[in-house]
Design a protein around this motif. Structure first.
Motif, PDB file in Angstrom:
ATOM      1  N   MET A 281     127.892 -28.080 -79.837  1.00 32.96           N
ATOM      2  CA  MET A 281     128.231 -26.957 -80.712  1.00 32.96           C
ATOM      3  C   MET A 281     128.549 -27.450 -82.124  1.00 32.96           C
ATOM      4  O   MET A 281     128.039 -26.920 -83.117  1.00 32.96           O
ATOM      5  N   LEU A 282     129.364 -28.489 -82.207  1.00 32.83           N
ATOM      6  CA  LEU A 282     129.765 -29.008 -83.523  1.00 32.83           C
ATOM      7  C   LEU A 282     128.564 -29.567 -84.282  1.00 32.83           C
ATOM      8  O   LEU A 282     128.438 -29.372 -85.493  1.00 32.83           O
ATOM      9  N   LEU A 283     127.684 -30.252 -83.571  1.00 33.09           N
ATOM     10  CA  LEU A 283     126.494 -30.808 -84.222  1.00 33.09           C
ATOM     11  C   LEU A 283     125.599 -29.690 -84.753  1.00 33.09           C
ATOM     12  O   LEU A 283     125.046 -29.797 -85.859  1.00 33.09           O
ATOM     13  N   ALA A 284     125.458 -28.616 -83.976  1.00 34.08           N
ATOM     14  CA  ALA A 284     124.633 -27.489 -84.434  1.00 34.08           C
ATOM     15  C   ALA A 284     125.245 -26.834 -85.666  1.00 34.08           C
ATOM     16  O   ALA A 284     124.533 -26.469 -86.609  1.00 34.08           O
ATOM     17  N   ILE A 285     126.589 -26.699 -85.673  1.00 33.81           N
ATOM     18  CA  ILE A 285     127.261 -26.130 -86.850  1.00 33.81           C
ATOM     19  C   ILE A 285     127.030 -27.049 -88.050  1.00 33.81           C
ATOM     20  O   ILE A 285     126.714 -26.605 -89.150  1.00 33.81           O
ATOM     21  N   ASP A 287     124.615 -29.124 -88.546  1.00 35.89           N
ATOM     22  CA  ASP A 287     123.209 -29.120 -88.947  1.00 35.89           C
ATOM     23  C   ASP A 287     122.743 -27.774 -89.485  1.00 35.89           C
ATOM     24  O   ASP A 287     121.655 -27.680 -90.068  1.00 35.89           O
ATOM     25  N   GLY A 288     123.540 -26.727 -89.240  1.00 39.20           N
ATOM     26  CA  GLY A 288     123.118 -25.401 -89.669  1.00 39.20           C
ATOM     27  C   GLY A 288     122.031 -24.819 -88.784  1.00 39.20           C
ATOM     28  O   GLY A 288     121.278 -23.943 -89.208  1.00 39.20           O
ATOM     29  N   THR A 289     121.940 -25.301 -87.568  1.00 37.99           N
ATOM     30  CA  THR A 289     120.944 -24.762 -86.634  1.00 37.99           C
ATOM     31  C   THR A 289     121.611 -23.764 -85.697  1.00 37.99           C
ATOM     32  O   THR A 289     122.830 -23.562 -85.765  1.00 37.99           O
ATOM     33  N   SER A 290     120.845 -23.154 -84.839  1.00 35.73           N
ATOM     34  CA  SER A 290     121.359 -22.144 -83.917  1.00 35.73           C
ATOM     35  C   SER A 290     122.452 -22.746 -83.024  1.00 35.73           C
ATOM     36  O   SER A 290     122.232 -23.754 -82.354  1.00 35.73           O
ATOM     37  N   VAL A 291     123.613 -22.099 -83.051  1.00 35.56           N
ATOM     38  CA  VAL A 291     124.765 -22.645 -82.320  1.00 35.56           C
ATOM     39  C   VAL A 291     124.725 -22.179 -80.864  1.00 35.56           C
ATOM     40  O   VAL A 291     124.626 -20.978 -80.604  1.00 35.56           O
ATOM     41  N   PRO A 292     124.774 -23.101 -79.902  1.00 34.49           N
ATOM     42  CA  PRO A 292     124.755 -22.689 -78.498  1.00 34.49           C
ATOM     43  C   PRO A 292     126.011 -21.890 -78.154  1.00 34.49           C
ATOM     44  O   PRO A 292     127.083 -22.136 -78.709  1.00 34.49           O
ATOM     45  N   SER A 293     125.883 -20.912 -77.271  1.00 36.69           N
ATOM     46  CA  SER A 293     127.055 -20.132 -76.882  1.00 36.69           C
ATOM     47  C   SER A 293     128.020 -21.054 -76.134  1.00 36.69           C
ATOM     48  O   SER A 293     127.598 -21.996 -75.453  1.00 36.69           O
ATOM     49  N   PRO A 294     129.325 -20.793 -76.259  1.00 34.97           N
ATOM     50  CA  PRO A 294     130.306 -21.662 -75.603  1.00 34.97           C
ATOM     51  C   PRO A 294     130.070 -21.758 -74.094  1.00 34.97           C
ATOM     52  O   PRO A 294     130.236 -22.826 -73.501  1.00 34.97           O
ATOM     53  N   SER A 295     129.642 -20.632 -73.496  1.00 31.53           N
ATOM     54  CA  SER A 295     129.461 -20.641 -72.038  1.00 31.53           C
ATOM     55  C   SER A 295     128.267 -21.506 -71.609  1.00 31.53           C
ATOM     56  O   SER A 295     128.153 -21.865 -70.440  1.00 31.53           O
ATOM     57  N   SER A 296     127.385 -21.838 -72.564  1.00 33.78           N
ATOM     58  CA  SER A 296     126.230 -22.677 -72.227  1.00 33.78           C
ATOM     59  C   SER A 296     126.534 -24.168 -72.411  1.00 33.78           C
ATOM     60  O   SER A 296     125.703 -25.016 -72.077  1.00 33.78           O
ATOM     61  N   LEU A 297     127.706 -24.467 -72.933  1.00 30.59           N
ATOM     62  CA  LEU A 297     128.042 -25.873 -73.173  1.00 30.59           C
ATOM     63  C   LEU A 297     128.351 -26.566 -71.848  1.00 30.59           C
ATOM     64  O   LEU A 297     128.935 -25.958 -70.947  1.00 30.59           O
ATOM     65  N   PRO A 298     127.966 -27.837 -71.725  1.00 29.15           N
ATOM     66  CA  PRO A 298     128.198 -28.566 -70.457  1.00 29.15           C
ATOM     67  C   PRO A 298     129.696 -28.786 -70.210  1.00 29.15           C
ATOM     68  O   PRO A 298     130.505 -28.796 -71.136  1.00 29.15           O
ATOM     69  N   THR A 299     130.023 -28.938 -68.934  1.00 33.97           N
ATOM     70  CA  THR A 299     131.421 -29.185 -68.567  1.00 33.97           C
ATOM     71  C   THR A 299     131.661 -30.672 -68.264  1.00 33.97           C
ATOM     72  O   THR A 299     132.771 -31.072 -67.929  1.00 33.97           O
ATOM     73  N   SER A 300     130.618 -31.466 -68.376  1.00 33.17           N
ATOM     74  CA  SER A 300     130.776 -32.911 -68.170  1.00 33.17           C
ATOM     75  C   SER A 300     129.731 -33.623 -69.031  1.00 33.17           C
ATOM     76  O   SER A 300     128.834 -32.999 -69.597  1.00 33.17           O
ATOM     77  N   GLY A 301     129.879 -34.945 -69.106  1.00 31.53           N
ATOM     78  CA  GLY A 301     128.899 -35.728 -69.846  1.00 31.53           C
ATOM     79  C   GLY A 301     129.363 -36.102 -71.242  1.00 31.53           C
ATOM     80  O   GLY A 301     128.598 -36.685 -72.006  1.00 31.53           O
ATOM     81  N   CYS A 302     130.614 -35.768 -71.578  1.00 26.68           N
ATOM     82  CA  CYS A 302     131.096 -36.096 -72.911  1.00 26.68           C
ATOM     83  C   CYS A 302     132.402 -36.878 -72.828  1.00 26.68           C
ATOM     84  O   CYS A 302     133.240 -36.804 -73.726  1.00 26.68           O
ATOM     85  N   THR A 303     132.576 -37.570 -71.720  1.00 24.26           N
ATOM     86  CA  THR A 303     133.815 -38.354 -71.553  1.00 24.26           C
ATOM     87  C   THR A 303     133.472 -39.828 -71.310  1.00 24.26           C
ATOM     88  O   THR A 303     132.343 -40.176 -70.996  1.00 24.26           O
ATOM     89  N   TYR A 304     134.498 -40.659 -71.477  1.00 21.93           N
ATOM     90  CA  TYR A 304     134.302 -42.062 -71.134  1.00 21.93           C
ATOM     91  C   TYR A 304     135.508 -42.573 -70.360  1.00 21.93           C
ATOM     92  O   TYR A 304     136.541 -41.938 -70.306  1.00 21.93           O
TER      93      TYR A 304
END
Ligand SMILES: [Zn+2]
Length: 304
Positions: A281-285, A287-304
Protein backbone atom coordinates in the motif's frame (compact mmCIF):
# COMPACT_ATOMS: atom_id res chain seq x y z
CA UNK A 1 -44.59 54.60 -60.84
CA UNK A 2 -42.85 51.30 -61.25
CA UNK A 3 -39.34 52.82 -60.95
CA UNK A 4 -40.15 54.93 -57.88
CA UNK A 5 -41.43 51.80 -56.14
CA UNK A 6 -38.18 50.11 -57.04
CA UNK A 7 -36.32 53.11 -55.60
CA UNK A 8 -38.22 52.76 -52.33
CA UNK A 9 -37.37 49.07 -52.14
CA UNK A 10 -33.71 49.85 -52.84
CA UNK A 11 -33.57 52.58 -50.21
CA UNK A 12 -35.43 50.32 -47.81
CA UNK A 13 -32.92 47.48 -48.21
CA UNK A 14 -30.07 49.95 -47.87
CA UNK A 15 -31.56 51.16 -44.59
CA UNK A 16 -31.93 47.57 -43.44
CA UNK A 17 -28.27 46.90 -44.27
CA UNK A 18 -27.24 50.04 -42.39
CA UNK A 19 -29.34 48.95 -39.45
CA UNK A 20 -27.69 45.53 -39.41
CA UNK A 21 -24.22 47.10 -39.55
CA UNK A 22 -25.15 49.50 -36.75
CA UNK A 23 -26.58 46.80 -34.57
CA UNK A 24 -23.51 44.61 -35.04
CA UNK A 25 -21.03 47.36 -34.30
CA UNK A 26 -22.92 49.33 -31.67
CA UNK A 27 -22.32 47.06 -28.62
CA UNK A 28 -18.55 47.58 -28.83
CA UNK A 29 -18.98 51.28 -29.38
CA UNK A 30 -21.28 51.45 -26.36
CA UNK A 31 -18.62 50.31 -23.83
CA UNK A 32 -17.28 53.18 -21.75
CA UNK A 33 -13.61 53.97 -21.54
CA UNK A 34 -11.63 52.62 -18.59
CA UNK A 35 -11.93 55.29 -15.90
CA UNK A 36 -8.90 57.03 -14.45
CA UNK A 37 -8.71 56.32 -10.74
CA UNK A 38 -6.11 58.14 -8.70
CA UNK A 39 -5.12 59.44 -5.30
CA UNK A 40 -7.85 61.54 -3.71
CA UNK A 41 -10.67 59.63 -5.42
CA UNK A 42 -13.33 57.82 -3.39
CA UNK A 43 -16.17 55.44 -4.12
CA UNK A 44 -16.87 52.06 -5.69
CA UNK A 45 -14.19 52.28 -8.39
CA UNK A 46 -11.58 52.86 -5.69
CA UNK A 47 -12.89 49.95 -3.64
CA UNK A 48 -12.77 47.78 -6.76
CA UNK A 49 -9.15 48.75 -7.41
CA UNK A 50 -8.34 47.96 -3.78
CA UNK A 51 -10.08 44.56 -3.85
CA UNK A 52 -8.32 43.66 -7.08
CA UNK A 53 -4.95 44.70 -5.65
CA UNK A 54 -5.66 42.43 -2.70
CA UNK A 55 -6.56 39.67 -5.13
CA UNK A 56 -3.10 40.12 -6.65
CA UNK A 57 -1.48 39.73 -3.24
CA UNK A 58 -1.18 43.35 -2.13
CA UNK A 59 -1.89 44.24 1.46
CA UNK A 60 -4.36 47.08 1.87
CA UNK A 61 -7.82 47.85 3.19
CA UNK A 62 -10.68 48.17 0.73
CA UNK A 63 -12.10 51.33 2.30
CA UNK A 64 -13.08 53.15 -0.92
CA UNK A 65 -10.57 55.93 -0.10
CA UNK A 66 -7.64 56.26 -2.53
CA UNK A 67 -5.00 57.42 -0.05
CA UNK A 68 -1.22 57.34 0.03
CA UNK A 69 -1.05 53.64 0.84
CA UNK A 70 -3.28 52.68 -2.07
CA UNK A 71 -1.14 54.89 -4.30
CA UNK A 72 2.00 53.08 -3.14
CA UNK A 73 0.39 49.71 -3.85
CA UNK A 74 -0.72 50.79 -7.33
CA UNK A 75 2.83 51.98 -8.10
CA UNK A 76 4.23 48.64 -6.89
CA UNK A 77 1.69 46.76 -9.01
CA UNK A 78 2.61 48.82 -12.06
CA UNK A 79 6.36 48.47 -11.50
CA UNK A 80 6.09 44.70 -11.18
CA UNK A 81 4.44 44.57 -14.59
CA UNK A 82 6.62 47.06 -16.42
CA UNK A 83 3.83 49.62 -16.67
CA UNK A 84 4.23 53.36 -16.27
CA UNK A 85 4.47 53.57 -12.50
CA UNK A 86 2.48 56.76 -11.96
CA UNK A 87 0.03 55.40 -9.39
CA UNK A 88 -2.88 56.27 -11.67
CA UNK A 89 -5.14 53.40 -12.63
CA UNK A 90 -5.88 53.81 -16.33
CA UNK A 91 -6.50 51.39 -19.18
CA UNK A 92 -3.10 49.64 -18.99
CA UNK A 93 -3.41 49.08 -15.27
CA UNK A 94 -7.09 48.15 -15.34
CA UNK A 95 -6.52 45.45 -17.96
CA UNK A 96 -3.85 43.90 -15.75
CA UNK A 97 -5.90 44.29 -12.56
CA UNK A 98 -9.15 42.70 -13.64
CA UNK A 99 -9.61 38.95 -13.64
CA UNK A 100 -11.87 36.73 -15.69
CA UNK A 101 -14.67 35.46 -13.53
CA UNK A 102 -16.38 32.22 -14.30
CA UNK A 103 -18.48 29.77 -12.39
CA UNK A 104 -16.53 26.71 -13.51
CA UNK A 105 -13.75 27.49 -11.03
CA UNK A 106 -16.35 27.36 -8.25
CA UNK A 107 -17.80 24.15 -9.69
CA UNK A 108 -14.31 22.64 -9.60
CA UNK A 109 -14.07 23.69 -5.95
CA UNK A 110 -17.50 22.30 -5.06
CA UNK A 111 -16.64 18.99 -6.74
CA UNK A 112 -13.52 18.74 -4.59
CA UNK A 113 -15.31 19.72 -1.36
CA UNK A 114 -17.92 17.03 -1.96
CA UNK A 115 -15.15 14.41 -1.77
CA UNK A 116 -15.07 15.32 1.92
CA UNK A 117 -18.80 14.88 2.41
CA UNK A 118 -19.96 18.50 2.27
CA UNK A 119 -22.81 17.60 -0.09
CA UNK A 120 -22.84 20.90 -1.98
CA UNK A 121 -24.78 21.56 -5.14
CA UNK A 122 -22.28 21.92 -8.01
CA UNK A 123 -23.90 25.16 -9.16
CA UNK A 124 -20.90 27.44 -9.55
CA UNK A 125 -22.21 29.90 -6.95
CA UNK A 126 -19.77 30.82 -4.20
CA UNK A 127 -22.57 31.17 -1.67
CA UNK A 128 -22.67 30.86 2.12
CA UNK A 129 -22.80 27.04 2.03
CA UNK A 130 -19.70 26.73 -0.13
CA UNK A 131 -17.89 29.38 1.87
CA UNK A 132 -18.71 27.60 5.13
CA UNK A 133 -17.44 24.32 3.67
CA UNK A 134 -14.16 25.97 2.62
CA UNK A 135 -13.71 27.56 6.04
CA UNK A 136 -14.38 24.24 7.76
CA UNK A 137 -12.06 22.30 5.45
CA UNK A 138 -9.24 24.81 5.93
CA UNK A 139 -9.64 24.79 9.69
CA UNK A 140 -9.56 20.99 9.86
CA UNK A 141 -6.48 20.86 7.67
CA UNK A 142 -4.57 23.70 9.34
CA UNK A 143 -4.75 25.83 6.21
CA UNK A 144 -5.59 29.08 7.96
CA UNK A 145 -8.87 30.91 8.40
CA UNK A 146 -11.29 32.44 5.95
CA UNK A 147 -12.76 31.21 2.70
CA UNK A 148 -9.95 32.12 0.31
CA UNK A 149 -8.94 29.13 -1.79
CA UNK A 150 -5.28 29.37 -2.77
CA UNK A 151 -2.80 26.94 -4.20
CA UNK A 152 -2.16 25.14 -0.90
CA UNK A 153 -5.86 24.60 -0.29
CA UNK A 154 -6.31 23.28 -3.82
CA UNK A 155 -3.42 20.89 -3.21
CA UNK A 156 -4.97 19.64 0.03
CA UNK A 157 -8.38 19.30 -1.63
CA UNK A 158 -7.24 17.40 -4.68
CA UNK A 159 -4.75 15.24 -2.79
CA UNK A 160 -7.14 13.78 -0.24
CA UNK A 161 -10.67 12.71 0.47
CA UNK A 162 -12.93 9.99 -0.86
CA UNK A 163 -11.74 8.93 -4.27
CA UNK A 164 -8.67 11.03 -3.67
CA UNK A 165 -7.32 7.91 -2.06
CA UNK A 166 -4.41 7.82 0.28
CA UNK A 167 -1.58 9.90 1.63
CA UNK A 168 1.89 8.91 2.73
CA UNK A 169 2.07 8.99 6.55
CA UNK A 170 5.11 11.32 6.45
CA UNK A 171 6.37 13.91 3.94
CA UNK A 172 7.45 12.29 0.71
CA UNK A 173 10.88 13.89 0.95
CA UNK A 174 11.61 12.30 4.33
CA UNK A 175 12.53 8.80 3.15
CA UNK A 176 13.51 7.13 -0.11
CA UNK A 177 11.19 4.62 -1.73
CA UNK A 178 13.38 1.75 -0.51
CA UNK A 179 12.28 2.39 3.11
CA UNK A 180 8.67 1.53 2.30
CA UNK A 181 9.24 -2.12 1.51
CA UNK A 182 11.21 -3.07 4.60
CA UNK A 183 9.87 -6.04 6.59
CA UNK A 184 8.94 -5.66 10.24
CA UNK A 185 10.08 -7.74 13.17
CA UNK A 186 7.56 -10.17 14.72
CA UNK A 187 4.27 -9.24 13.03
CA UNK A 188 2.81 -7.39 10.01
CA UNK A 189 3.59 -3.66 10.33
CA UNK A 190 6.36 -1.30 9.24
CA UNK A 191 8.91 0.86 11.02
CA UNK A 192 9.79 4.07 9.21
CA UNK A 193 13.00 5.62 10.56
CA UNK A 194 12.21 9.31 11.04
CA UNK A 195 13.75 12.04 13.12
CA UNK A 196 11.71 13.22 16.09
CA UNK A 197 9.51 16.08 14.97
CA UNK A 198 8.76 14.76 11.48
CA UNK A 199 5.18 15.58 10.41
CA UNK A 200 2.76 12.68 10.45
CA UNK A 201 -0.30 12.64 8.17
CA UNK A 202 -3.48 10.61 8.05
CA UNK A 203 -2.99 7.88 5.46
CA UNK A 204 -6.75 7.84 5.10
CA UNK A 205 -9.55 9.97 6.50
CA UNK A 206 -11.51 8.70 9.48
CA UNK A 207 -12.02 9.08 13.21
CA UNK A 208 -9.13 9.46 15.62
CA UNK A 209 -8.75 7.65 18.90
CA UNK A 210 -5.77 7.61 21.21
CA UNK A 211 -3.54 4.62 21.87
CA UNK A 212 -1.08 4.38 24.75
CA UNK A 213 1.03 1.74 26.51
CA UNK A 214 3.98 0.48 24.48
CA UNK A 215 2.68 2.53 21.55
CA UNK A 216 3.57 5.68 23.52
CA UNK A 217 1.73 8.68 22.16
CA UNK A 218 -0.25 6.67 19.64
CA UNK A 219 -3.08 7.46 17.27
CA UNK A 220 -5.54 5.05 15.76
CA UNK A 221 -7.52 6.20 12.73
CA UNK A 222 -10.70 4.21 12.16
CA UNK A 223 -10.76 5.05 8.50
CA UNK A 224 -13.56 5.49 5.99
CA UNK A 225 -12.18 2.62 3.89
CA UNK A 226 -13.10 0.12 6.65
CA UNK A 227 -9.53 -0.33 7.83
CA UNK A 228 -7.75 1.10 10.84
CA UNK A 229 -4.32 2.72 10.83
CA UNK A 230 -2.21 2.80 13.98
CA UNK A 231 0.64 5.27 14.50
CA UNK A 232 2.99 4.63 17.42
CA UNK A 233 5.80 6.43 19.27
CA UNK A 234 4.63 9.93 18.24
CA UNK A 235 6.30 12.89 19.86
CA UNK A 236 3.12 14.98 19.75
CA UNK A 237 -0.50 14.54 18.76
CA UNK A 238 -2.16 17.42 16.92
CA UNK A 239 -5.69 16.01 16.85
CA UNK A 240 -7.97 15.11 19.74
CA UNK A 241 -9.57 11.75 20.29
CA UNK A 242 -12.90 11.62 18.49
CA UNK A 243 -11.80 14.07 15.80
CA UNK A 244 -12.68 13.46 12.17
CA UNK A 245 -9.58 13.78 10.01
CA UNK A 246 -9.28 13.82 6.26
CA UNK A 247 -6.73 12.05 4.11
CA UNK A 248 -3.36 13.75 4.30
CA UNK A 249 -4.29 15.80 7.33
CA UNK A 250 -1.49 16.65 9.74
CA UNK A 251 -2.04 14.62 12.90
CA UNK A 252 1.18 15.13 14.89
CA UNK A 253 4.90 14.54 14.84
CA UNK A 254 6.85 11.32 14.96
CA UNK A 255 9.12 10.56 17.90
CA UNK A 256 10.39 7.96 20.29
CA UNK A 257 7.71 7.57 22.98
CA UNK A 258 6.57 4.26 24.48
CA UNK A 259 8.40 1.01 23.86
CA UNK A 260 10.87 2.22 21.27
CA UNK A 261 14.63 2.01 20.89
CA UNK A 262 15.05 5.02 18.62
CA UNK A 263 13.03 7.65 16.77
CA UNK A 264 10.76 6.04 14.19
CA UNK A 265 7.16 5.76 13.11
CA UNK A 266 5.65 2.36 13.74
CA UNK A 267 2.64 1.86 11.51
CA UNK A 268 -0.01 -0.87 11.43
CA UNK A 269 -2.88 -1.49 9.04
CA UNK A 270 -5.73 -3.64 10.29
CA UNK A 271 -8.55 -4.89 8.09
CA UNK A 272 -11.06 -7.65 8.67
CA UNK A 273 -9.84 -7.87 12.25
CA UNK A 274 -6.29 -8.87 11.27
CA UNK A 275 -3.06 -6.99 10.80
CA UNK A 276 -1.99 -6.57 7.18
CA UNK A 277 1.36 -5.89 5.55
CA UNK A 278 1.33 -2.14 4.78
CA UNK A 279 4.31 -2.26 2.40
CA UNK A 280 2.46 -2.73 -0.88
CA UNK A 281 0.00 0.00 0.00
CA UNK A 282 2.74 2.45 0.97
CA UNK A 283 4.73 1.74 -2.18
CA UNK A 284 1.65 2.34 -4.35
CA UNK A 285 0.98 5.64 -2.55
CA UNK A 286 4.63 6.60 -3.01
CA UNK A 287 4.53 5.69 -6.69
CA UNK A 288 1.18 7.34 -7.32
CA UNK A 289 -0.26 4.13 -8.71
CA UNK A 290 -3.55 2.43 -7.88
CA UNK A 291 -3.60 1.73 -4.15
CA UNK A 292 -4.65 -1.82 -3.20
CA UNK A 293 -7.61 -2.01 -0.82
CA UNK A 294 -6.58 -2.74 2.77
CA UNK A 295 -8.56 -5.98 2.75
CA UNK A 296 -6.49 -7.22 -0.21
CA UNK A 297 -3.19 -6.73 1.60
CA UNK A 298 -1.39 -9.93 2.69
CA UNK A 299 -1.41 -10.98 6.32
CA UNK A 300 2.06 -12.53 6.16
CA UNK A 301 5.28 -12.25 4.20
CA UNK A 302 6.46 -8.92 5.58
CA UNK A 303 8.18 -10.07 8.76
CA UNK A 304 11.60 -11.33 9.68
ZN1 LIG B 1 7.53 -1.46 14.93
Amino acid sequence: MFSSRRFVVTVGSFMLTLLVILSVTSPAAAIANWPLVRQGNTGPNVATVQFLLRHHGHSLTADSQFGAHTHTQVVAFQQARGLTADGIVGSDTWTRLVVTLNNDAVRALQTQLNKYGYGLGVDGAFGPGTQAAVTDFKQKNFLGSGSTVGSTTWQALTGGGAGGGYSLPIPRSTLPRSEYDDPHHDYPAIDLPTYTGTSAYAIRGGTVSYVGGGCGYGILISANDGASYKYCHLNSRAVSSGTQVSTGQYIGTTGNTGHSTGPHLHLEVKSGGVLRCPQRMLLAIYDGTSVPSPSSLPTSGCTY
